[in-house]
Structure formats: C-alpha cells, structure tokens
Design a protein around this motif. Structure first.
Motif, PDB file in Angstrom:
ATOM      1  N   CYS A 218     -59.609  14.758  21.333  1.00 40.76           N
ATOM      2  CA  CYS A 218     -60.375  14.843  20.093  1.00 40.76           C
ATOM      3  C   CYS A 218     -60.414  16.301  19.641  1.00 40.76           C
ATOM      4  CB  CYS A 218     -61.783  14.300  20.286  1.00 40.76           C
ATOM      5  SG  CYS A 218     -62.744  15.144  21.549  1.00 40.76           S
ATOM      6  N   ASN A 219     -60.865  16.505  18.423  1.00 42.60           N
ATOM      7  CA  ASN A 219     -61.055  17.859  17.910  1.00 42.60           C
ATOM      8  C   ASN A 219     -62.460  18.334  18.237  1.00 42.60           C
ATOM      9  OD1 ASN A 219     -58.618  18.668  16.558  1.00 42.60           O
ATOM     10  ND2 ASN A 219     -59.030  17.057  15.061  1.00 42.60           N
ATOM     11  N   THR A 220     -62.579  19.619  18.536  1.00 44.32           N
ATOM     12  CA  THR A 220     -63.880  20.244  18.729  1.00 44.32           C
ATOM     13  C   THR A 220     -63.881  21.522  17.887  1.00 44.32           C
ATOM     14  OG1 THR A 220     -63.236  21.696  20.564  1.00 44.32           O
ATOM     15  CG2 THR A 220     -63.890  19.438  21.133  1.00 44.32           C
ATOM     16  N   ASP A 221     -65.028  22.183  17.816  1.00 46.74           N
ATOM     17  CA  ASP A 221     -65.091  23.459  17.093  1.00 46.74           C
ATOM     18  C   ASP A 221     -64.142  24.480  17.696  1.00 46.74           C
ATOM     19  OD1 ASP A 221     -66.972  22.424  15.376  1.00 46.74           O
ATOM     20  OD2 ASP A 221     -68.681  23.233  16.482  1.00 46.74           O
ATOM     21  N   GLY A 222     -63.867  24.367  18.999  1.00 45.08           N
ATOM     22  CA  GLY A 222     -62.984  25.304  19.689  1.00 45.08           C
ATOM     23  C   GLY A 222     -61.529  24.874  19.712  1.00 45.08           C
ATOM     24  N   GLY A 223     -61.189  23.797  19.018  1.00 45.37           N
ATOM     25  CA  GLY A 223     -59.813  23.302  19.004  1.00 45.37           C
ATOM     26  C   GLY A 223     -59.703  21.972  19.713  1.00 45.37           C
ATOM     27  N   PRO A 224     -58.477  21.528  19.994  1.00 46.50           N
ATOM     28  CA  PRO A 224     -58.302  20.227  20.635  1.00 46.50           C
ATOM     29  C   PRO A 224     -58.845  20.221  22.065  1.00 46.50           C
ATOM     30  CG  PRO A 224     -56.168  21.289  20.260  1.00 46.50           C
ATOM     31  CD  PRO A 224     -57.211  22.184  19.687  1.00 46.50           C
ATOM     32  N   HIS A 225     -59.365  19.084  22.469  1.00 46.84           N
ATOM     33  CA  HIS A 225     -59.916  18.913  23.815  1.00 46.84           C
ATOM     34  C   HIS A 225     -59.456  17.556  24.337  1.00 46.84           C
ATOM     35  CE1 HIS A 225     -62.744  19.292  27.127  1.00 46.84           C
ATOM     36  NE2 HIS A 225     -63.087  18.036  26.915  1.00 46.84           N
ATOM     37  N   GLY A 226     -59.303  17.460  25.659  1.00 49.42           N
ATOM     38  CA  GLY A 226     -58.930  16.198  26.265  1.00 49.42           C
ATOM     39  C   GLY A 226     -59.529  16.047  27.642  1.00 49.42           C
ATOM     40  N   PHE A 227     -59.600  14.809  28.113  1.00 49.81           N
ATOM     41  CA  PHE A 227     -60.093  14.518  29.455  1.00 49.81           C
ATOM     42  C   PHE A 227     -59.460  13.215  29.938  1.00 49.81           C
ATOM     43  CE2 PHE A 227     -62.948  12.927  26.290  1.00 49.81           C
ATOM     44  CZ  PHE A 227     -63.332  11.671  26.705  1.00 49.81           C
TER      45      PHE A 227
ATOM     46  N   LYS B 289     -68.686  17.306  29.847  1.00 46.34           N
ATOM     47  CA  LYS B 289     -68.804  17.961  28.535  1.00 46.34           C
ATOM     48  C   LYS B 289     -68.308  17.041  27.431  1.00 46.34           C
ATOM     49  CE  LYS B 289     -66.233  21.496  29.611  1.00 46.34           C
ATOM     50  NZ  LYS B 289     -65.462  22.734  29.544  1.00 46.34           N
ATOM     51  N   ALA B 290     -67.389  16.158  27.784  1.00 44.49           N
ATOM     52  CA  ALA B 290     -66.739  15.302  26.794  1.00 44.49           C
ATOM     53  C   ALA B 290     -67.730  14.421  26.040  1.00 44.49           C
ATOM     54  CB  ALA B 290     -65.690  14.436  27.479  1.00 44.49           C
ATOM     55  N   ILE B 291     -68.865  14.114  26.631  1.00 39.93           N
ATOM     56  CA  ILE B 291     -69.857  13.265  25.969  1.00 39.93           C
ATOM     57  C   ILE B 291     -70.201  13.821  24.591  1.00 39.93           C
ATOM     58  CG2 ILE B 291     -72.301  12.578  26.033  1.00 39.93           C
ATOM     59  CD1 ILE B 291     -70.627  10.820  27.781  1.00 39.93           C
ATOM     60  N   GLU B 292     -70.500  15.104  24.525  1.00 38.02           N
ATOM     61  CA  GLU B 292     -70.878  15.705  23.239  1.00 38.02           C
ATOM     62  C   GLU B 292     -69.712  15.726  22.264  1.00 38.02           C
ATOM     63  OE1 GLU B 292     -73.997  16.210  22.371  1.00 38.02           O
ATOM     64  OE2 GLU B 292     -74.400  15.426  24.376  1.00 38.02           O
ATOM     65  N   PHE B 293     -68.497  15.896  22.764  1.00 37.35           N
ATOM     66  CA  PHE B 293     -67.324  15.920  21.889  1.00 37.35           C
ATOM     67  C   PHE B 293     -67.034  14.539  21.296  1.00 37.35           C
ATOM     68  CE2 PHE B 293     -65.676  19.425  24.893  1.00 37.35           C
ATOM     69  CZ  PHE B 293     -66.435  20.374  24.248  1.00 37.35           C
ATOM     70  N   MET B 294     -67.384  13.492  22.015  1.00 40.77           N
ATOM     71  CA  MET B 294     -67.067  12.135  21.585  1.00 40.77           C
ATOM     72  C   MET B 294     -68.049  11.578  20.555  1.00 40.77           C
ATOM     73  SD  MET B 294     -64.327  10.843  23.068  1.00 40.77           S
ATOM     74  CE  MET B 294     -64.548   9.070  23.095  1.00 40.77           C
ATOM     75  N   LYS B 295     -69.272  12.071  20.577  1.00 46.74           N
ATOM     76  CA  LYS B 295     -70.298  11.517  19.693  1.00 46.74           C
ATOM     77  C   LYS B 295     -69.899  11.680  18.227  1.00 46.74           C
ATOM     78  CE  LYS B 295     -74.193  12.065  22.806  1.00 46.74           C
ATOM     79  NZ  LYS B 295     -74.632  10.697  22.917  1.00 46.74           N
ATOM     80  N   ASN B 296     -69.813  10.546  17.529  1.00 43.89           N
ATOM     81  CA  ASN B 296     -69.492  10.511  16.095  1.00 43.89           C
ATOM     82  C   ASN B 296     -68.219  11.270  15.750  1.00 43.89           C
ATOM     83  OD1 ASN B 296     -71.893   9.023  15.382  1.00 43.89           O
ATOM     84  ND2 ASN B 296     -73.005  10.913  15.805  1.00 43.89           N
ATOM     85  N   ASN B 297     -67.221  11.193  16.616  1.00 47.07           N
ATOM     86  CA  ASN B 297     -65.987  11.940  16.415  1.00 47.07           C
ATOM     87  C   ASN B 297     -64.788  10.998  16.556  1.00 47.07           C
ATOM     88  OD1 ASN B 297     -64.274  14.097  16.008  1.00 47.07           O
ATOM     89  ND2 ASN B 297     -64.700  15.086  17.967  1.00 47.07           N
TER      90      ASN B 297
END
Length: 156
Positions: free
Chosen positions: A22-31, A55-63
């Motif tokens: 997914c995308n995050t403010d810091g760029g792409p992220h994966g798990f 950490k991924a929980i916050e990245f996944m919310k509404n994303n």
C-alpha cells in the motif's frame, strides 16, 4: 488452550504466501501475509488478516492495497517483507492503478477498502477487488513453519 500448539496445528494447513502493499506518507510499504482468502465473487471481495501488533495496521485503515501472490522463487521477497530485509532489495516496485505492487509476482489483486472487523489479536480487512492479473508459474507456499512449493501443470 495452548496457543503455540494451536498455531502448530494450524501450520498443517498449507497456505500461499503473499505480500500486501500500500501507499504511505513515506512511500510504498509492504508486509508478508499468509492469512488471505477470497470472500465473494459478487461483489468481488477478498480478506486479509493482519496482526494487531504490526505497523501495517495503521497503513491499512481506509487505504487501497494490493495482494501480491508470490512465485516459488520469491522466498527472499517474502522474508524481506516479513521483517528480515536484505541489503539489496530482492524485488522491484511497480506502479498500480490503486496502490504499488511487486513486479513479477505470480498474481496481484488491487483493492479498495470495503470493511474492517475485529478478529481477536488480528484485524480482518475486506477489500473490494478493482484490478487483478495472473501469470503461469508455481506458487510459494508455507507449511509447518517452512516455505515449500507446489508443482503445477497449469495451462492458463
């Protein structure tokens, strides 16, 4: 109930290995995730189960997110996203329509957020499928705590 023994029992169910991106403010992220399944064909829905401690929980919310199904030769990629990063990344990012994805995965499924549910020590994210693609190849699987592979004779 002994949690470790229950986990050992569940390990006897062979699963595919995926990396959710997914995308995050810091760029792409994966798990790395192996708790993934289809839910519905109409509408097309999938489920990803994510440990509350990550950490991924916050990245996944509404994303928006993409489930990348790994090929048998992508063990290093799975380990990289499981928290054991290699000095040189064993993958390349690819721009998706909704979120980043991993180049050369066996398949990818791009999703919009649909629903989120309490799943005990996990959160269950349901995604509505917007895009998908798959290729020929053999999947990376996980069985009894180890990577394994399945020989396929698919004519896609």
């Amino acid at each position: 109930m002994d949690g470790r023994e229950f986990r050992n029992c569940m390990g006897h169910f062979a699963t595919g290995v995926t990396v959710v991106t997914c995308n995050t403010d810091g760029g792409p992220h994966g798990f790395t995730v192996n708790s993934f399944t289809s839910v519905s064909l109409d509408p097309p829905l999938i489920l990803v189960s994510v440990d509350r401690k990550t950490k991924a929980i916050e990245f996944m919310k509404n994303n928006n997110f993409t489930v990348n199904i790994l090929k048998e030769e992508q063990q290093d990629t799975a380990m990289h996203f499981a928290g054991r990063p290699l000095e040189e990344a064993p993958f390349q990012w690819e721009k998706g329509k909704l979120s980043p994805r991993l180049q050369d995965s066996l398949a990818y499924i791009e999703c919009e957020p649909f629903a989120e549910y309490d799943g005990g020590d996990h959160v269950l994210f349901i995604g509505k499928v917007s895009e998908f693609e798959y290729r020929k190849g053999s999947p990376l699987t996980y069985y009894c705590g180890k990577f394994s592979s399945v020989s396929t004779q698919l004519s896609l």
